[in-house]
Write a protein that holds these residues in place. Sequence first.
Motif, PDB file in Angstrom:
ATOM      1  N   SER A  52     -13.688   6.054  -2.541  1.00  0.00           N
ATOM      2  CA  SER A  52     -12.875   4.847  -2.398  1.00  0.00           C
ATOM      3  C   SER A  52     -13.428   3.748  -3.276  1.00  0.00           C
ATOM      4  O   SER A  52     -14.633   3.600  -3.440  1.00  0.00           O
ATOM      5  N   SER A  77       0.854  -1.185   0.000  1.00  0.00           N
ATOM      6  CA  SER A  77       0.000   0.000   0.000  1.00  0.00           C
ATOM      7  C   SER A  77       0.883   1.225   0.000  1.00  0.00           C
ATOM      8  O   SER A  77       2.020   1.206   0.472  1.00  0.00           O
ATOM      9  N   ASN A 101      -7.455  -1.754  -3.642  1.00  0.00           N
ATOM     10  CA  ASN A 101      -8.226  -0.749  -2.909  1.00  0.00           C
ATOM     11  C   ASN A 101      -7.582   0.601  -3.099  1.00  0.00           C
ATOM     12  O   ASN A 101      -6.378   0.737  -2.922  1.00  0.00           O
ATOM     13  N   THR A 102      -8.377   1.555  -3.447  1.00  0.00           N
ATOM     14  CA  THR A 102      -7.798   2.879  -3.593  1.00  0.00           C
ATOM     15  C   THR A 102      -8.729   3.902  -2.982  1.00  0.00           C
ATOM     16  O   THR A 102      -9.948   3.750  -3.004  1.00  0.00           O
ATOM     17  N   GLU A 103      -8.122   4.948  -2.409  1.00  0.00           N
ATOM     18  CA  GLU A 103      -8.924   5.957  -1.747  1.00  0.00           C
ATOM     19  C   GLU A 103      -8.393   7.339  -2.076  1.00  0.00           C
ATOM     20  O   GLU A 103      -7.191   7.576  -2.061  1.00  0.00           O
ATOM     21  N   TRP A 145      -4.141  10.563  -1.909  1.00  0.00           N
ATOM     22  CA  TRP A 145      -4.554   9.450  -2.765  1.00  0.00           C
ATOM     23  C   TRP A 145      -3.738   8.227  -2.367  1.00  0.00           C
ATOM     24  O   TRP A 145      -2.533   8.234  -2.490  1.00  0.00           O
ATOM     25  N   SER A 146      -4.398   7.241  -1.880  1.00  0.00           N
ATOM     26  CA  SER A 146      -3.655   6.042  -1.494  1.00  0.00           C
ATOM     27  C   SER A 146      -4.158   4.848  -2.290  1.00  0.00           C
ATOM     28  O   SER A 146      -5.292   4.811  -2.764  1.00  0.00           O
ATOM     29  N   LEU A 147      -3.278   3.901  -2.442  1.00  0.00           N
ATOM     30  CA  LEU A 147      -3.582   2.703  -3.245  1.00  0.00           C
ATOM     31  C   LEU A 147      -3.059   1.481  -2.512  1.00  0.00           C
ATOM     32  O   LEU A 147      -1.960   1.513  -1.966  1.00  0.00           O
TER      33      LEU A 147
END
Lengths: 1043, 491
Positions: free
Chosen positions: A900, A773, A889-891, A784-786
């Motif tokens: 998300s 992640s 999963n991305t947010e 922005w996280s993945l």
Amino acid sequence: MKKTILFVLSLLLVNMVMAQMKVTGRVTSSEDGSPIPYANIQVKGVRGVGATTDLEGRYAFDNLSKDAVLIFTYIGFTSQEIPVNGRAVIDVSLATDALNLEEVMVVAYGTAKKGTFTGAASVVKNDAIKDVPTLSFENALNGKVAGVQISSNSGQAGSTSSIRVRGIGSMNASNEPLYVVDGVPVVSGNVSNMGNYTSSNVMSTINPSDIESITILKDAAASSLYGSRAANGVIMITTKRGKLGRTNINFKASVGITPSFATDNYEAASTEQQVEMYYENFWNADIYAYGKTSAVASTNALKQLNNRFNKHGYTFTAPDNTVKSLTIGGDRAGKYFDWESELMRTAVYQSYDLSVSGATEASNYYTSLSYTKDMGRSVINDFDRITGRVNLTQKAGKYVDFTTNINVAKSGKTGFNDSRATGNNYFLQSRNLLWGLYWPTDYVTGLPWTARYGSYAYNAVYYNNEWENSSKTLRISANEAITVNLLPGLTFKTIFSYDNTQTNDHIYYSANHFTGAGVGGSVSEMSATNTKLVSSSTLNFNKEFAKKHNIGVLAGWEAESNRFDYQRASGTNLATSVLHTVATAGKLDATAYYAGNSMLSLLSRAEYNYDNRYYFSGSYRRDGSSKLGPAARWGNFWSVAGSWRIDKEMFMTNLDIISSLRLRGSYGVNGTLPSSNDGWRTLSTYPNKYMEMPGGGVSNIADPILSWETSYTSNIALEFGLLDQRITGTVEYFNRDSKDLLQDVPISGVTGFYSTLKNVGEINNNGIEIELSGDIIKTKDLNWSLGITASTVKSTVTKLYSGQDIIWYDPTGDDARAKFIYREGQSTLALYGLEWAGVEDETGKNVWFLNNDKTATTTVDGRPATYRYQDATEVIIGNVHPKLFGGINTELNWKGLSLSLNFNYKLGGYTYDAAGRDVSDDGYYWERIMSQNQFDNRWTPENKTASLPQRLATDMEDVNQKSSRHMHKADYLRLKNVTIGYTIPKNITNKVKISSARVYFNGTNLWTLAAYKVYDPEVNAFGSRGWEMPLGKTYTFGVEFNF
Amino acid sequence: MKKINILLIVLSIVLLSSCEGFLDVKPSNSTDAETSILTAADAKVAIGGLMRKMASSDYYGRNFIMYGDAKGSDFAIASQGRGLDALYVFNHSATSNSYSGFWSQLYHNILQANNLIMNIEKIEADGKGSATLSEYKGQALTARALMYFDLVRLYGKPYNMDKSSLGVPLVLEPLEETAQPTRASVEAVYTQILKDLADAEPILSKAVGTVAVKGFINYYANKAVQARVNLAMGKYPEALAAAETIITSNKYTLYANDKWVKSWSTQFDTESIFELAVYQNEADLLTGSLGYYLLRKGKISGAMGWFMASDFYINRLKEDPTDVRWGIMDYDETSSTRFGSCLKYTGADLKGDKGFPSPVNIKVIRLSEMYLIAAEAAFSQSTPDKVKASTYLNAIRKRAPALAASTSTTVTLDMIIDEKSKELFAEGQRYFDLIRLNRTITFNDDFIKPAVIITHRTVSIDRTFYKAILPIPKGEMDANPAIASQQNPGY
């Protein structure tokens, strides 16, 4: 002179140094400026002086040295050291701790820091699951944890799911993990007793909103403290506690609708196409199989149609003796009944949650109340639930803590039969049995049509009013714990837990219903109580020696008792159709019995770490269970593990890019108990009453030294963090050898039984798990996280009794709907059947690969093949296990808006289509409706390259064989959840005294990309799809307020 | 601190002392098999269980009766796809439609009988035997003999065709799970059957119609099985003697013509020598019962019209339009004037023998059959006694009042066999009789509309057809390699 100056100067200095001053200030969160109450402030180097902030975040020191250095700490935030430098007011803004190595996670019999735990465990927090509209938390875990596969057994509301952690380790015993809630094992799985009618998932009695975090323990080091039940992994659920500070009131409401299924599921062809296929079925048989003329063929085909459908108001003609001129006439010509709208509806899911929580230094409380109602897609499928929870921790004196967690949940479900029951499964009926030509009323008299339709379905419009069922569950779990801090570092904790689930099932058929008709109506009440008592006491010792050596020792014992009580009262020949109770019945029948098992255990663990760099741990547990005979009763389970914080080594200090690096490995043993309470006893049972007198007989042949299934797991992992923990990940390899597996060893039927249970088999599961992640963008306003999880599991049968293959069938629906084989060296889910070679272009016939030495009547791709399936030999046709599975999963967060996306995917492997033989039947059934797929792809002289054979009414059993014709690729990518949320800015909410408000939209199963499009690729744990209700696309809107 | 220490010590003492008791959790609804038969009351429970298991759908409850008629050409099907068709079309293979239920159910029942016999012998060896216990042993021995008789006819060639060919595994006591028994010869099986029947004969009760024997086996049931077995072996004098023992005892009476139809709505009527009780909530198969399978399609909710009388049977009954046996026939789905639907197992008024159409007792052995066995045995013995043959035949033949009675000069074997067909229609006998007599069986395939070609057999077969007997089920061959090489030829 110089001496005086020095003296004065030194006096001044001393004065300055000794100068005491008052320092005040406010501590706030850097995220949103809100105050942090109960933050801790120490003075560096000075003992016994400290302060905590109040509810407003304010603190004050009266007598502080001007040169003092203050250390500000608070859980979840990065500590700060700030020199006073003579300032009287120091305001501090603390940033949230991104370095989640320090995060505390719940593990077996205690807690551990993520960065130092030597076992393999994954944590899912409440945030990740809170917006998903699901009755039970496991449906929200899809794709979030590497190595874990979650499959739902049905799309019906309230149904159970199957969870597999790291593959399949057992053939005969359970493959489900152990569930532990707040430190004690709990009852899990299906608690309803109505068989195929409904499954009632007892884990849905835990409101997902009450869950703080879920830890999944995957390897032996993490789970062997649960010994004999932990071979399939452990799912630990921790419920919420209050947070220090003001009382927090949280209210959530959401409504979701499911208007359609997530994908096509055996969509039926149109009524005209059905009639065409029906005519063609008989016409083809006469022309191609019996050599008749088209006039004779057409007459016969029309006769079949007229025989079956004249009574429903339709007539059929075909003037030119071919299907081209086939016309449907009659009194109801042109009108067809829409059964789909009669049997299915838009499902509505509503959920309302209210929780009140808070904490002070001495006490901590979390209470919640919630109501959820799920009206499923089938018109008779409903589920509702009320839950209430109180979690309270209270300090009593300096040394003792009392904790009590009480959860009460009441739920009710109405379901329907999910198996291949032609009379009862509405989904099956809508896709396979209910012609548009059938009407719920007789076209002549207008009265309800009550006879069985020729396709074996019944008129649901009439019969739905003639039966009812319900499954009501009341679960009370009370978990009481006392923690005594005996000495610094020595804690004694004892937990006592009472977990009682009572399920009452009711099923009624009126005297008009086809099931109740022969007996004048019937009603059955079933009452089942599952009680689990657990008493667990542990002594925990932690000490640091010489600043470098840390030791932790845990020792304890546990006793558990399970009891199952069951009663059923049934009556037939009911007095009146108005009263649906057993008391009114003319003839009564009842049964009652109880069963149980118990376990005693000793457990212990030792941990040592040197300088927070090198960690070692070992655990040992001894279990004795009543499920085994005295000769094999006690078992030993242990593990050893170690980890190395490589990033703390000297040679790593210069590699700035790597912010954390840890290597860990473990090896251990845990087990699985037999499912049955009495597997080791040879018994006589008494179910064979004769002439109302008792009757019984010997009911099994058993092995008195039946024992555990043992699982030996080794695990090695590398955990890393790059660029200041901006990117984190874990790469892990595991190998799990399961031995002494229980097998129903086939024995000669002449003994009176065809199998007996023995510990003989061996299975190996190994694979790689990757969790990655990262924060792609991380600025003040935009985040922005993945995250990606990817797992492979290779699951192989390594040893079987005498090397003999075992053929077994998918147990779902009691229907033997998919055929598997356990064979040494092959997959644990190896599909077995005939190898289909496709359809011959010239003739439209089925061709089968011979796979034996018989003479071939044809060849396909150079391989010998035949037209007669009876001549072909069954082989392993495919493997259900995927090559790769996981989630993405991305947010995205921008100011108050968050988006998300949560995908899950599966690559490789096959699914088995157990309904294909019904909706794509090559003409076998003489009165069933076919799928659009069958209509489009059947062989006709105009479509010679079709993928499905010609339809002929000659009762060829080809389609009924278990074969690769019904095996399809399982690859898919599904957008499992998309959530768009908007947190209303604080300046607006503060005006109305709401501390935060959020609105959100969640979409579930909105988009699917699948290799095989005829049915939903998200199948059950055996990789098969039959007639269970599929999943739907759900659109949910919700609001959440905090006061 | 000290208080907590004491508490811990107390807890650990309590824990250790109640250890083993805590871990011994017995089931509440079963007993250890080894100690489950210790008294006569226990034996009664076991024999009741055995009777119930004999009324299972895989045996006399339905499938065995259907087997004997579906293959005998007195049954016909009107349309394919309704279930149990495979019996009619002989669509058998080791893996598909092998009807392995016969094998597994019968051997399961034989285990129960063996277990009971073994335990009773143990009690008797301890000197605690009694007449009641002996009687239960006799019942178990007779039941076992009957089951081996049925097994050997299903899986082995007829005795009078090739008695040295392979029969079925012969087991007389409970086996260990590792046992791998092989097939004994047909002759060995028949020898054991006769021995069991002879051992049981003296210890069985001669009571008739009492609570103790209604639904159970008595001396006369034993004699009846002896009659059947001896007839199958071609031992006509013995068959005749056994049948006559029952006939001359006068404990059973043939139905008068005006009572014949009503007998099918009566439990334990005057002809019932061995009747298996089927009560509601016990062996009741509801819409899957024998009665429902034979009802006309749509007659009542759940009736699907699986089998009906063939033209051959109808024509036989038509020899006398006043035949009382027409009274139990109903018109079938093909036409309102064709009376091919049989109501024996639902009663003529669809109220069975207890008020409901499905829980109806199975009349396994009736006096009428004994008369016909006596007639055939008298006729076929080496010095035929045609007087006896025609006397016994006429007792049944008079149920067709318009037909002239037979005389010692006019009586023929065909008359006896035809009478047996008329009387015992749908009672599981026809096929076995035709096979025993080495007759050609021609099926009424043209009755199926629309016409279909049956590929699994020819329209006429006889006992040389390999599918005249069932294959050893694949499951058995997989689990028992010793028997794998003993599969019936052709499969």
